[in-house]
Design a protein around this motif. Structure first.
Motif, short mmCIF file in Angstrom:
data_model
loop_
_atom_site.label_atom_id
_atom_site.label_comp_id
_atom_site.label_asym_id
_atom_site.label_seq_id
_atom_site.Cartn_x
_atom_site.Cartn_y
_atom_site.Cartn_z
N THR A 42 0.88 -1.21 0.08
CA THR A 42 -0.17 -0.03 -0.10
C THR A 42 0.90 1.18 0.14
O THR A 42 2.05 1.44 0.67
CB THR A 42 -0.89 0.02 1.20
N ILE A 43 0.25 2.38 -0.82
CA ILE A 43 1.22 3.34 -0.96
C ILE A 43 0.26 4.66 -0.58
O ILE A 43 -0.90 4.51 -1.01
CB ILE A 43 1.63 3.42 -2.47
N THR A 84 2.88 8.39 -0.21
CA THR A 84 3.25 8.20 1.34
C THR A 84 2.28 7.06 1.90
O THR A 84 1.38 6.91 1.28
CB THR A 84 2.88 9.70 2.17
N THR A 85 2.97 6.26 2.69
CA THR A 85 2.22 5.06 3.29
C THR A 85 2.34 5.26 4.73
O THR A 85 3.43 5.43 5.39
CB THR A 85 3.00 3.66 2.86
N ASP A 86 0.95 4.81 5.37
CA ASP A 86 0.85 4.99 6.69
C ASP A 86 0.13 3.84 7.13
O ASP A 86 -1.11 3.81 7.40
CB ASP A 86 0.32 6.37 7.26
N PRO A 90 7.14 0.16 10.73
CA PRO A 90 8.32 0.93 10.71
C PRO A 90 8.56 1.03 9.15
O PRO A 90 8.17 0.09 8.30
CB PRO A 90 9.51 -0.10 11.13
N SER A 91 9.40 2.27 8.77
CA SER A 91 9.66 2.48 7.40
C SER A 91 10.54 1.40 6.88
O SER A 91 11.41 1.00 7.53
CB SER A 91 10.42 3.87 7.46
N ALA A 129 6.39 0.51 0.16
CA ALA A 129 5.48 -0.09 1.01
C ALA A 129 5.40 0.69 2.37
O ALA A 129 4.47 0.71 3.36
CB ALA A 129 5.37 -1.31 1.44
N SER A 130 6.48 1.76 2.48
CA SER A 130 6.15 2.59 3.67
C SER A 130 6.89 3.85 3.56
O SER A 130 7.62 4.04 2.55
CB SER A 130 6.94 1.84 4.97
#
Length: 423
Positions: A42-43, A84-86, A90-91, A129-130
C-alpha cells in the motif's frame, strides 16, 4: 454545480438504481492491481494536491464515470507522483533488498551478501510500502515505460523499452538487466496499458493502478458514488467514492479523482475504517499527456557499473523476482494450499503452513525477542484454539498456535470469526 450522485452499484443481474448489469460488470473488471492476498504494498500521498476552488463540471453518474475510466485510452503520459504510506509499521526505506535477501542496504557498493544485485526490482520497489516517496513516471504505449524513485542524493530507475528491461541504482552504481516476456505487451489488458508487465504485479505505483483494483471490487458488497469535483495537478477531476457495505473490513472508504477529459485516475486515497489519516494516498503533482521524448526510455549502464543479468541470477537462485509468489495460486508451489473464506471486502485467505505457531516458536527465543514479538501482536482465542493477530492499519494476519495463517484487509474480530468457521 459540482455533481453529487448517490447512485449505488449493486447485484450482477437485472437493474438496480437505473444502472444496467453490463455497466456493473464493467465496474468490476475495469483494471488490475494487487492489494489483496498476502502482500498489500500500500502506498500514500502527501496532502494538499488539490488547489483551492473546485471546478464546475457537467453532472455525471457513478456508472458513467466508471465507464469513462474503462474507456480511457491513455497510453502516453509523463509526470511526478507523490507517495506516502502510513500502515503503522516501521519504514522499509534503506532495507530494500536486504529485507528480501537480495542486496545490501541503500548506499552499499557490493550488493547483497549472497551476491544479489542492489538494482533488482522486487526488493527496491518494496520500499514504496512505507514512508514518503517521489516518483517520476513516463509511458509511451505498452512497449515503453520508465519509473524512477527519487531520493535526496540518489535515484533508482526501472526502464522497459521493447524487449529489454533495465534497472539502475545510482547509489551503488549497479544495474540489473532482463528480457521482457515475449508477448507481454500484446497480452496486456485494456486499461493496463502503459504499465510495465515485467515489474512485480503486487507493487502498484500510480493512481491508475490503485483505482483499477478498487473498481474490480464494485458489486453487491460495494457502494459507488460521485461526490463533487477537485483540481489535481492542474487538471479538472471528478471525485469517485467507493465504500464497502459490509462490516468487518479495514477499508473505510476510497476516493479516486478522475481526469474529466481523459478518464485517467489522477489521485487515489484510502481511509481506514479505524479512522485517522489516509493509509494510502497517491497522486500526480504534475502530469502531461503528450508523447514523452524517445530518449526517456534509452538506457546504457554507466562506466564502471556492475551489471547483473536476470538469467544468471535466476540460475544461481539469487533472483527474488522469480521466488516471490504473485498471488494465492502461486502459494501452492510453496506447499501452502490457500483456502478463501468469505467474499467481497471481508475475504480472508487461509493457509496451513504445517509448522508451529508463534507461541511455540517463541519458547526458544531470548526474553527480549519474546517481548518484542508479544508487542507486535494481540493474543486471541476461540473455537479454533489460540493464536496471535499481527496488525497494520490495513492488512491483518492471525497466526494460530497450530500453524495456520489467516490474512485479509479485515478487522481482528473478522479474522477470529473466519478461523472459527474454518475449524
Amino acid at each position: 454545480m459540482a455533481p453529487n450522485d448517490s447512485a449505488q452499484i449493486t447485484g450482477e443481474t437485472g437493474e438496480t438504481g437505473g444502472v444496467p448489469a453490463g455497466r456493473r460488470r464493467a465496474a468490476r473488471y475495469v483494471v488490475p492491481i494487487a492489494v489483496a492476498g498476502i502482500t498489500a504494498a500500500t502506498i500514500g500521498l502527501v496532502p494538499a494536491l488539490a488547489s483551492t476552488g473546485d471546478p464546475d463540471l457537467p453532472k455525471i453518474s457513478a456508472a458513467e464515470l466508471i465507464e469513462k475510466i474503462a474507456a480511457s485510452d491513455t497510453e502516453r503520459l509523463s509526470g511526478t507522483v507523490k507517495i506516502t504510506t502510513d500502515l503503522g509499521i516501521p519504514s522499509l526505506g534503506g532495507l530494500g533488498g536486504s529485507a528480501a535477501g537480495t542486496f545490501a542496504p541503500k548506499g552499499g557498493a557490493e550488493g547483497g551478501e549472497d551476491g544479489g544485485s542492489a538494482a533488482e526490482p522486487t526488493g527496491r520497489l518494496m520500499e514504496l510500502a512505507s514512508g514518503e516517496h517521489t516518483l517520476r513516471v513516463a509511458a509511451d504505449g505498452p512497449d515503453k515505460q520508465r519509473l524512477s524513485i527519487l531520493d535526496s542524493a540518489a535515484e533508482y530507475s526501472l526502464i522497459h523499452n521493447g524487449g529489454e528491461v533495465w534497472a539502475y541504482d545510482s547509489a551503488s552504481n549497479e544495474a540489473y538487466h532482463a528480457k521482457a516476456p515475449a508477448g507481454a505487451a500484446k497480452g496486456s489488458e485494456k486499461g493496463a496499458k502503459g504499465k510495465d508487465q515485467t515489474a512485480p504485479k503486487d507493487l502498484p505505483a500510480t493512481p491508475q493502478d490503485f483505482a483499477r483494483e478498487a473498481l474490480k471490487a464494485a458489486g453487491d458488497t460495494t457502494s459507488v458514488t460521485v461526490d463533487g469535483t477537485a483540481r489535481i495537478a492542474g487538471r479538472d477531476a471528478y471525485q469517485l467514492v467507493i465504500k464497502p457495505k459490509q462490516k468487518g473490513s479495514t477499508v473505510g472508504s476510497i476516493k479516486v479523482a478522475v481526469d474529466s477529459k481523459t478518464g485517467t485516475p489522477l489521485k487515489f486515497t484510502l481511509l481506514p475504517s479505524s479512522g485517522g489519516k489516509a493509509a494510502i494516498d497517491v497522486g500526480f503533482t504534475k502530469v502531461d499527456f503528450s508523447k514523452p521524448a524517445a530518449s526517456t526510455f534509452d538506457f546504457t549502464p554507466p562506466k564502471g557499473a556492475k551489471v547483473t543479468e536476470a538469467d544468471e541470477a535466476k540460475a544461481a537462485g539469487k533472483d527474488q523476482a522469480h521466488k516471490a509468489p504473485k498471488d494465492a495460486k502461486d502459494l501452492k508451489g510453496l506447499g501452502a494450499e490457500p483456502n478463501v473464506i468469505g467474499e467481497g471486502w471481508t475475504t480472508v485467505v487461509q493457509l496451513d503452513t504445517g509448522g508451529v505457531g508463534p507461541a511455540a516458536a517463541s519458547k526458544d527465543m531470548p526474553a527480549q525477542a519474546r517481548e518484542f514479538m508479544d508487542a507486535l501482536g494481540d493474543k486471541v482465542d476461540g473455537k479454533f484454539g489460540s493464536g496471535t493477530v499481527f496488525k497494520t492499519r490495513l492488512v491483518n494476519a492471525l497466526m494460530t498456535d497450530d500453524g495456520k495463517v489467516y490474512v485479509g484487509a479485515v478487522t481482528k474480530d473478522t479474522l477470529v470469526k473466519a478461523a472459527n468457521a474454518a475449524k
